[in-house]
Design an enzyme around this catalytic site. Sequence first.
Site, mmCIF file in Angstrom:
data_model
loop_
_atom_site.group_PDB
_atom_site.id
_atom_site.type_symbol
_atom_site.label_atom_id
_atom_site.label_comp_id
_atom_site.label_asym_id
_atom_site.label_seq_id
_atom_site.Cartn_x
_atom_site.Cartn_y
_atom_site.Cartn_z
ATOM 1 C CE LYS A 72 -0.997 0.169 5.126
ATOM 2 N NZ LYS A 72 -0.189 1.519 5.321
ATOM 3 C CG ASP A 73 3.642 2.052 2.783
ATOM 4 O OD1 ASP A 73 2.579 2.609 3.108
ATOM 5 O OD2 ASP A 73 4.343 1.513 3.711
ATOM 6 N NE ARG A 123 -7.832 3.325 3.383
ATOM 7 C CZ ARG A 123 -8.215 2.371 4.548
ATOM 8 N NH1 ARG A 123 -9.259 2.057 4.845
ATOM 9 N NH2 ARG A 123 -6.993 2.628 5.516
ATOM 10 N NE ARG A 124 -7.043 2.716 8.672
ATOM 11 C CZ ARG A 124 -5.630 2.632 8.898
ATOM 12 N NH1 ARG A 124 -4.949 3.284 9.521
ATOM 13 N NH2 ARG A 124 -4.997 1.404 8.418
ATOM 14 N NE ARG A 141 -0.597 12.710 10.306
ATOM 15 C CZ ARG A 141 -1.081 12.424 9.040
ATOM 16 N NH1 ARG A 141 -0.420 11.493 8.240
ATOM 17 N NH2 ARG A 141 -1.939 13.351 8.478
ATOM 18 N NE ARG A 147 0.285 5.277 13.529
ATOM 19 C CZ ARG A 147 -0.201 4.537 12.197
ATOM 20 N NH1 ARG A 147 -1.135 4.939 11.661
ATOM 21 N NH2 ARG A 147 0.604 4.171 11.247
ATOM 22 C CB CYS A 235 -1.528 9.515 1.049
ATOM 23 S SG CYS A 235 -0.457 7.797 1.010
#
Length: 334
Positions: A72-73, A123-124, A141, A147, A235
């Site tokens: 995904k990155d 997105r979330r 972040r 986190r 992103c």
Amino acid sequence: CIAFMFSQQDGNGKVSRVIRIGTRKSQLACIQTDSVAEKLKGLYPDVHIEIGDNLFTALERNEVDMVVHSLKDLPTALPPGFTIGAVLKRENPHDAVVLHPKNTGKSLDTLPNKSVIGTSSLRRAAQLKKRFPHLEFKDIRGNLNTRLKKLDEKDDFSAIILAAAGLRRMGWESRVSQILGPEDCMYAVGQGAIAIEVRAKDKDILEMVSVLHDPNTVLRCIAERAFLRRLEGGCSVPVAVHTEVKGSQLYLTGAVYSLDGSDSLKETMQTSIASDNKVEEVDEWVQRVGVTANNMPGPAQDASEKLGLDLANLLLSKGAKEILTVARELNDAR
């Protein structure tokens, strides 16, 4: 964590090849890279593997032979001369809720009004704002370790949202209180899959890592990446997907959202990925949205890529570009 290719003699005078793998410095990145190294060592016991963390220019400078990423990155269009040589079997791609210890036993539905949920993902946030309007969402972040520390050691957040795959790889499954299904929150393109990036000209390395391709994961991720590329997403805009293989059919659901989730478009399409499993002999190594998988049938890959493009075009015809343009502008202005 690092790569020249050279030969090395073991104690018996036997020459073994040295392969160097690049990775990021985070604990999760190292865990993922170690898992790839173990797989390669099992397949090629005569190969000596070294790991290094000089990631970003090492592949270009021939200092490493491959780099391990979370898929995904990786952008849907890689720089010229590079390709994704392997996409490994996908972990659970969904998002997970991790609660502050004082909220043990609760869920997003049962948290009190105005509870603050931490997420670094547009997105979330866009999906969950619409689904759970009684909650508030704020940025958080840092890597997974950072986190979780912010969640546990302060009272700023009632819960945070993280990728289930990363939590599992870190051995922190006990912290997961809720897995968010597609009806609550669809996932990011490529989420849960590990990718190996290589130089496109290194055909021997491509051959070596290609055996790690997981066919279903490859087809799902090609469709997802084609969808994202056609939307020109990334992103900075809320784009979400859900894919599933049932028999010989590949299903792709894709959606775009405004930043607050109030405006959205969501559609599902499917295609046949049936093949006779015959792999065509080709003179050139074909890339599809950055992925090279010449050991898999081409027609199934082409159908997956077309599925992603077709679904994106359907959403664009219904106004997706306008939604994403506003979302991008508002995000840039924040």
